[in-house]
Design an enzyme around this catalytic site. Structure first.
Site: not given
Length: 453
Positions: A73, A75, A150
């Site tokens: 996907d 984002d 992260d």
């Protein structure tokens, strides 16, 4: 040849710009064209930029495109607030309580849009006794948003309009070098969110890239922090591992780093038993193959496989103590599921499917009278049969049992009557069979068993 030559020339002449603390990687260098961005993500970034906001495709999508993989996907991150995003796109809705996001719909595609977040200062952060962040939902700017992500490979911002990549933490070079590196001090970042340890294992296995030694070093000493992670988040991360398409590599990496203890009840013990390990690895391999073929998989079927030998162990113990087999199976199933849910909150909607699959395994031994016919009528027969084939392939049960059911379900009525055992018989009659296309013992799991929910 000419295209490759020109591409090399342009890459050599392309220069990385510096904008503040960001390196701006031009298209001529990274080679990811706007056309590889999904229709919905381009519409969102174009619409927000036209309205005067910053907007970028972020995270895993950029990373995957650089690694020549197809993103699951796309984002988008922006400096627009959720309310401002909603005003730009009519077909959108704001979701979330802890941190609000906007879902923008374009046909069947859903694009998740997040406002830039800031990195919470350690001294001001709300943490638990172990250092885990309890609050991380302050809006910020693009650089702050990059800092709170992260891994460097996940902190890349792609602008579909200019086809440039903004990089604040050398993530572009790490990705090109096939290295997964955490942003900041690993000890601090793992304490902030222990799930990052599991994510590091999953991403390195899924992407086939090396885990940076400094990133990997503290995991062994901090793995106990996973005990403090909410059950729902642990389930989400475990499912991502199992459904990553590289679950075998994930489990092997978990074992290597001794992170598998406690994720599933006694999984570490099961994996040390030859039959249990073979059964689980066959189940994971089957799941990976189905995902590679873009077939659906059933989390309930997968959890049934992972927990089966624990159920079997409890069941055998109860039968040895004099419990009736059927009653013992019900007790064993309830005990194992209750124990599991203290650590990993498997949704109750999966319980019924798992129990049906487990209960069917005793019924496969019953090949007399009307029992085989009644079993064929079960809605989840295919799931139970595929499960049986895994047991045959791992040498848990005799392969002849799988062959019998493989033939019986497609046989003519006359042949079925020949195959039925006499009432009370415990051993199948010898019979002649037509040659099979698949070698004996090979699990034929490409049918619908994993589709059952």
């Amino acid at each position: 040849m000419i295209k490759k030559f020109l591409k090399r020339v342009f890459r050599r002449s392309a220069k990385v710009k510096t904008l503040g603390n960001a390196q701006v990687i031009p298209f001529a260098l990274h080679g990811v064209p706007r056309e590889q961005i999904s229709y919905g993500a381009k519409r969102v970034t174009d619409g927000l930029q036209a309205a005067g906001f910053k907007a970028f495709v972020v995270g895993g999508a950029v990373r995957d495109l650089l690694l020549d993989k197809i993103p699951k996907d796309f984002d988008v991150a922006t400096d627009a607030t959720p309310e401002e995003v909603k005003r730009v796109f009519r077909r959108s809705r704001i979701i979330g309580r802890r941190f609000r996001l906007v879902h923008v719909m374009f046909g069947e595609e859903l694009v998740e849009v997040a406002t830039f977040r800031c990195m919470i200062d350690t001294e001001d952060a709300q943490t638990d006794a172990h250092g885990r962040l309890l609050r991380d939902n302050e809006f910020g700017d693009q650089e702050q948003d990059a800092a709170r992500r992260d891994f460097t490979a996940n902190a890349l911002f792609y602008d579909p309009t200019t086809q440039e990549i903004y990089d604040y933490h050398q993530g572009y070079q790490d990705t090109r070098n096939g290295v997964l590196r955490i942003i900041g001090d690993p000890l601090v970042r793992y304490r902030e969110d222990p799930v990052r340890m599991l994510r590091a294992v999953r991403l390195s296995a899924k992407l086939g890239i090396a885990l940076d030694p400094v990133t990997a070093a503290p995991i062994a000493q901090l793995k106990s922090l996973l005990d403090n992670v909410p059950e729902a988040r642990m389930l989400d991360e475990v499912l991502k591992m199992l459904l990553s398409g590289r679950s075998v590599e994930c489990i092997q990496q978990l074992r290597k780093m001794e992170l598998h203890h406690g994720l599933l009840p006694l999984l570490d013990v099961i994996m040390e038993q030859p039959m249990g390990e073979k059964f689980i690895m066959l189940a994971l391999k089957n799941t990976d193959e189905r995902l590679s073929q873009e077939k659906s998989v059933s989390p309930a079927f997968l959890f049934a496989c992972l927990l089966w030998h624990e159920v079997l162990s409890v069941w055998n113990g109860l039968v040895a103590k004099g419990e009736r087999p059927l009653g013992a199976m019900h007790i064993a199933m309830d005990e194992v599921l209750a124990r599991q849910k203290k650590k990993l909150a498997i949704p109750h909607r999966h319980d019924a499917v798992m129990k049906e699959i487990w209960l069917m395994q005793q019924r496969f031994d019953q090949r007399a009278g009307q029992r085989p016919y009644r079993l064929l009528e079960q809605p989840r027969f295919r799931a139970g049969f595929d499960f049986l084939l895994l047991r045959c392939a791992s040498n848990e049960v005799d392969n002849d049992l799988g062959l019998w059911w493989d033939e019986f379900q497609d046989a003519s009525e006359a042949r079925r009557q020949e195959m039925l055992q006499p009432e009370g018989a415990g051993v199948a009659k010898k019979r002649r069979r037509k040659p099979r296309k698949k070698p004996a013992g090979e699990p034929a799991l490409a049918a619908s068993g994993q589709d059952a929910e």
